[in-house]
Scaffold this motif. Structure first.
Motif, PDB file in Angstrom:
ATOM      1  N   UNK A 101       0.848  -1.190   0.000  1.00 49.42           N
ATOM      2  CA  UNK A 101       0.000   0.000   0.000  1.00 49.42           C
ATOM      3  C   UNK A 101       0.884   1.240   0.000  1.00 49.42           C
ATOM      4  N   UNK A 102       0.521   2.212  -0.855  1.00 44.30           N
ATOM      5  CA  UNK A 102       1.196   3.509  -0.830  1.00 44.30           C
ATOM      6  C   UNK A 102       0.233   4.530  -0.251  1.00 44.30           C
ATOM      7  N   UNK A 103       0.656   5.181   0.807  1.00 41.48           N
ATOM      8  CA  UNK A 103      -0.215   6.117   1.497  1.00 41.48           C
ATOM      9  C   UNK A 103       0.607   7.277   2.038  1.00 41.48           C
ATOM     10  N   UNK A 104       0.206   8.505   1.704  1.00 44.80           N
ATOM     11  CA  UNK A 104       0.870   9.705   2.195  1.00 44.80           C
ATOM     12  C   UNK A 104       2.394   9.654   2.007  1.00 44.80           C
ATOM     13  N   UNK A 105       2.814   9.195   0.810  1.00 45.18           N
ATOM     14  CA  UNK A 105       4.234   9.179   0.478  1.00 45.18           C
ATOM     15  C   UNK A 105       5.004   8.017   1.087  1.00 45.18           C
ATOM     16  N   UNK A 141       8.779  12.587   8.764  1.00 46.93           N
ATOM     17  CA  UNK A 141       9.227  11.230   8.445  1.00 46.93           C
ATOM     18  C   UNK A 141      10.144  10.770   9.570  1.00 46.93           C
ATOM     19  N   UNK A 142      10.037   9.515   9.940  1.00 48.93           N
ATOM     20  CA  UNK A 142      10.863   8.934  11.003  1.00 48.93           C
ATOM     21  C   UNK A 142      11.701   7.818  10.420  1.00 48.93           C
ATOM     22  N   UNK A 143      13.006   7.887  10.660  1.00 48.12           N
ATOM     23  CA  UNK A 143      13.905   6.840  10.205  1.00 48.12           C
ATOM     24  C   UNK A 143      14.243   5.948  11.397  1.00 48.12           C
ATOM     25  N   UNK A 144      13.699   4.751  11.393  1.00 48.80           N
ATOM     26  CA  UNK A 144      13.906   3.857  12.539  1.00 48.80           C
ATOM     27  C   UNK A 144      15.241   3.146  12.400  1.00 48.80           C
ATOM     28  N   UNK A 145      16.220   3.619  13.183  1.00 52.99           N
ATOM     29  CA  UNK A 145      17.552   3.019  13.192  1.00 52.99           C
ATOM     30  C   UNK A 145      17.897   2.605  14.611  1.00 52.99           C
ATOM     31  N   UNK A 146      18.932   1.796  14.711  1.00 53.96           N
ATOM     32  CA  UNK A 146      19.356   1.320  16.022  1.00 53.96           C
ATOM     33  C   UNK A 146      19.814   2.469  16.905  1.00 53.96           C
ATOM     34  N   UNK A 147      20.414   3.494  16.273  1.00 57.93           N
ATOM     35  CA  UNK A 147      20.971   4.594  17.053  1.00 57.93           C
ATOM     36  C   UNK A 147      19.900   5.540  17.590  1.00 57.93           C
TER      37      UNK A 147
END
Length: 779
Positions: A101-105, A141-147
């Motif tokens: 699904x593509x939603x809100x970018x 936008x949230x980039x889920x990284x270990x740090x």
């Protein structure tokens, strides 16, 4: 615990065996399906209760795409409880596992979510909480990284969160998480619950039909298991997710098999009751893991602190003791009470669900089996109490050597403990190469500890404890040989028999004579083989000694022969012996000194010095030697048999010294008492005193706690947690320094119950389990 593992239905043979009970003719295939909400819709189905969507061009066969479309089982999002009148849900649909699904970018490449194009006409609080609404604005936008540590959240992520109620920022975070692997461990649990609501809704609203295929059912089950593995640190999520898995197990029990090789760490009360009921109905013995779960979920028993703090060790110990008590397992008969299961959904929009589990008993209601299991659990708890108290200390770990020493014997496997395995290899090598004679410093090196400046009682206890855990023993043993060690000295390692040495009278007497014998043998700083054999014969001739006692005595003699010794303190004590006992000691000394058959002037001078140090008249030495020589070579009748009657075995061998039997026994007793008295005063280290000096203007309770500290203690235990500022104010009226109060009270607690009562971190914590024990001592 027997873990239920879902059987994922992939083969037609499996479906046939199930009799197509839950298998639809439209089973899923592996083609990738996608819904692109940003592209112009091309309606394939026209129904107000179903979604309009398009198939992304991942397949070249349009008919295959249409078949895949039918397999979506796109259901209208039903409001639960249902509204009083029919109300369309504005194109709501369920996206299966392999839909995108593509939603809100954001591109979400895994389904298991509900989605709609626009806001439903329902009131906001009646909209299914997990429903994604395409035309609602989001931001960021949230980039889920270990740090990354912190994830945005605000008040809109409340106790019962709902996507439609989220702020634009929170909506963006949630969509980014759905577009990721959905495994970020620091994700605020509210977002995870929104996702979980959809999974829960999908299963519950289709319990009475076959709209959820076997494949999809398996995918949802495994997805919840995966989430549980990541987010079980949150007790609320763990509770609901575990109960939901149990609901799924109960709803389609034929899809699950029992894996007896694994324990189910996520078993809850309901799954336990179901498993126990099945076991009883099938007349199988209760396995240890299920018996322990019975205690855990029983309303009539609570696991105590050691069982919770030492969970792994408690489980191992309980399993071992349970097997000893019941063999294959406790057998329980069916009872009349029937099993019921009610599921309370996590979502606020759904009501409780009652599952019919069939005509099964509910043996979890029985009390007699719990009482029998509680007896085993209480024994295990008592054994683990020392370890539990140690682990309660700040900075302590299970891998600590001190923790290992507190472990119950039946849990110790030297080969599984690296430090014990290393120690065993070294000790065995030393026994083979050096008869076990090693430096004290080497011992401490091989247990990974720094050598203390001086050796106290706690150090001796530690050395013996670590050796015993590894299957070895140490000479000298303070309790057996009444001798102390020095940091620059030796010890002797040996491997005793399993039976424990409880020193006998004969053992204690031989210890005394070995000490005197070693003192004579090393008098000239050159120990001869014959002298050693003469002393060793004293051990070998004692029929009343056990093999373990003899082994211990040989090790003790080896230590004595290699340890500087003197007669300090013996002079005054030996003068207490009667004349006949003194003569026996003299003959024993001379028998060892004359073992090589000659006495030169140098040896006579050394013997005179020894005589003087022992309080004997050195002027009598020559006549004593002459008398010994006369008895052994004065006449033809003096044979080897006569020599055998000489006091080579000191005063112990009653057959050899039958002529002096009564005097010998009396002398042995006196010698044992003398040396025990000497060692208790001079050799045995005493525990360091931790008591505070008593002053005339202070009053102390019966347990050595000064009254002002006791008053402060009583104030402290009025609550479990204090801030440091509060604690400081509490100490101020008594003019006491907070750190000093903590030290005094913890020292008192250690002396009284061997555990601290205060844990001082950023806050001051009071251990109420220890408080109960201390209060019992105060009253």
């Amino acid at each position: 615990m027997q873990k239920l593992k879902i059987l994922i239905a992939k083969s037609s043979e499996f479906l046939k065996n199930l009799g197509n009970q839950h298998a639809s003719g439209n089973q899923h295939n592996n083609a990738l399906r996608a819904i692109n909400s940003n592209s112009p819709p091309q309606p394939i189905m026209h129904d107000d209760d179903f979604a309009n969507f398009t198939i992304s061009p991942h397949s070249t066969h349009q008919q295959s795409q249409l078949n895949q479309l039918n397999e979506f089982n796109a259901m209208p999002v039903q409001i639960y409880p249902r509204p009083t009148r029919s109300e369309p849900q504005s194109q709501a649909q369920w996206l299966t596992y392999d839909a995108s699904l593509t939603i809100q970018g954001r591109t979400i490449r895994k389904g298991l979510i509900y989605h709609t194009w626009s806001m439903p006409r329902s009131r906001r609080f009646t909209i299914e909480p997990s429903l994604l609404i395409n035309n609602m604005g989001v931001s960021g936008h949230t980039n889920f990284t270990v740090s990354s540590q912190n994830v945005y959240q605000d008040d809109t992520l409340g106790y019962w969160p709902s996507y439609v109620e989220l702020s634009p920022q929170c909506k963006g975070v949630y969509l980014d998480w759905l577009a990721s692997k959905r495994d970020y461990p620091n994700m605020p649990i509210g977002y995870v619950f929104i996702y979980f609501y959809g999974l829960e809704y999908r299963i519950i609203t289709n319990l009475e039909n076959d709209n959820v295929s076997i494949d999809e059912f398996a995918q949802i089950y495994e997805e919840v298991e995966r989430l549980l593995a990541i987010y079980s640190h949150n007790q609320s999520f763990k509770y609901y997710a575990t109960n939901f898995l149990t609901l799924m197990q109960f709803s389609r029990p034929h899809l699950f098999s029992v894996d007896e090789s694994e324990d189910d760490e996520n078993m809850n009360a309901e799954s336990f009751r179901f498993e126990l009921a099945k076991t009883v109905v099938e007349k199988r013995p209760i396995p240890a893991s299920l018996a322990l779960a019975w205690l855990k979920f029983s309303e009539n028993y609570s696991l105590k602190t050691p069982a919770r703090r030492c969970e792994t060790e408690f489980k191992q110990l309980f399993n071992h003791r349970y097997q000893q008590a019941f063999g294959r397992g406790l057998e329980v008969s069916e009872n009349k009470t029937r099993l019921k299961f009610d599921y309370r959904p996590a979502s606020r929009l759904m009501q409780s669900v009652n599952i019919n589990v069939g005509d099964l008993p509910d043996p979890s209601r029985l009390t007699t089996p719990v009482k029998r299991l509680a007896e085993i659990a209480d024994d295990c708890t008592e054994l683990l109490n020392p370890l539990s108290r140690y682990l309660a200390k700040e900075g302590s770990q299970r891998t600590d050597l001190s923790a290992l020493l507190l472990m119950p014997e039946e849990l110790i496997d030297a080969n599984q403990q690296p430090i014990l395995r290393k120690f065993c290899q070294w000790a065995q090598q030393m026994i083979e190469e050096q008869e076990g004679l090693v430096w004290v410093s080497d011992f401490w090196d091989h247990v990974g500890r720094d050598l203390p400046q001086t050796l106290g009682k706690k150090d001796f206890d530690f050395m013996h404890a670590i050796a015993n855990k590894a299957g070895f023993a140490i000479a000298p043993d303070v309790n057996l040989h009444q001798q102390k060690l020095k940091t620059d000295g030796y010890i002797v390692l040996y491997q005793p028999m399993p039976d424990f040495i409880k020193p006998s009278t004969t053992f204690n007497q031989v210890v005394v004579m070995l000490r005197i014998g070693a003192l004579v043998a090393v008098n000239d700083n050159q120990v001869s083989e014959k002298e050693v054999l003469t002393v060793v014969s004293l051990i070998d001739q004692q029929q009343r000694l056990t093999d373990n006692e003899k082994m211990s005595l040989r090790a003790y003699l080896l230590w004595q022969l290699n340890t500087p010794n003197n007669a300090q303190g013996l002079k005054s004590r030996l003068t207490a012996l009667p004349t006949n006992a003194l003569n026996i000691v003299k003959r024993y000394i001379l028998r060892i000194a004359m073992a090589e058959g000659q006495v030169d002037n140098a040896k006579i001078k050394r013997l005179e010095k020894l005589y003087t140090s022992l309080g004997f008249d050195k002027s009598q030495l020559t006549s004593d030697i002459h008398q010994m020589q006369t008895n052994t070579s004065g006449s033809a009748e003096t044979t080897l048999n006569e020599q055998a009657k000489m006091p080579q075995a000191g005063v112990i061998n009653q057959d050899v010294l039958a002529k002096h039997e009564q005097d010998t026994l009396h002398a042995q007793t006196l010698l044992a008492q003398i040396f025990a008295s000497q060692d208790s005063e001079e050799a045995i280290p005493q525990p360091e005193s931790t008591s505070k000096p008593l002053h005339a203007n202070q009053t102390y309770n019966a347990n050595g706690l000064e009254s002002s500290y006791e008053q402060l203690f009583q104030q402290l235990i009025t609550k479990e947690k204090w801030s440091y500022e509060e604690f400081t104010e509490l100490c101020r009226p008594a003019n006491m320094m907070p750190d000093a109060v903590i030290e005094v009270l913890n020292d008192w607690a250690y002396d009284s119950v061997d555990a601290p009562v205060i844990d001082a971190e950023e806050m001051i914590y009071i251990d109420f389990e220890i408080v109960e024990e201390l209060q019992a001592l105060l009253h």
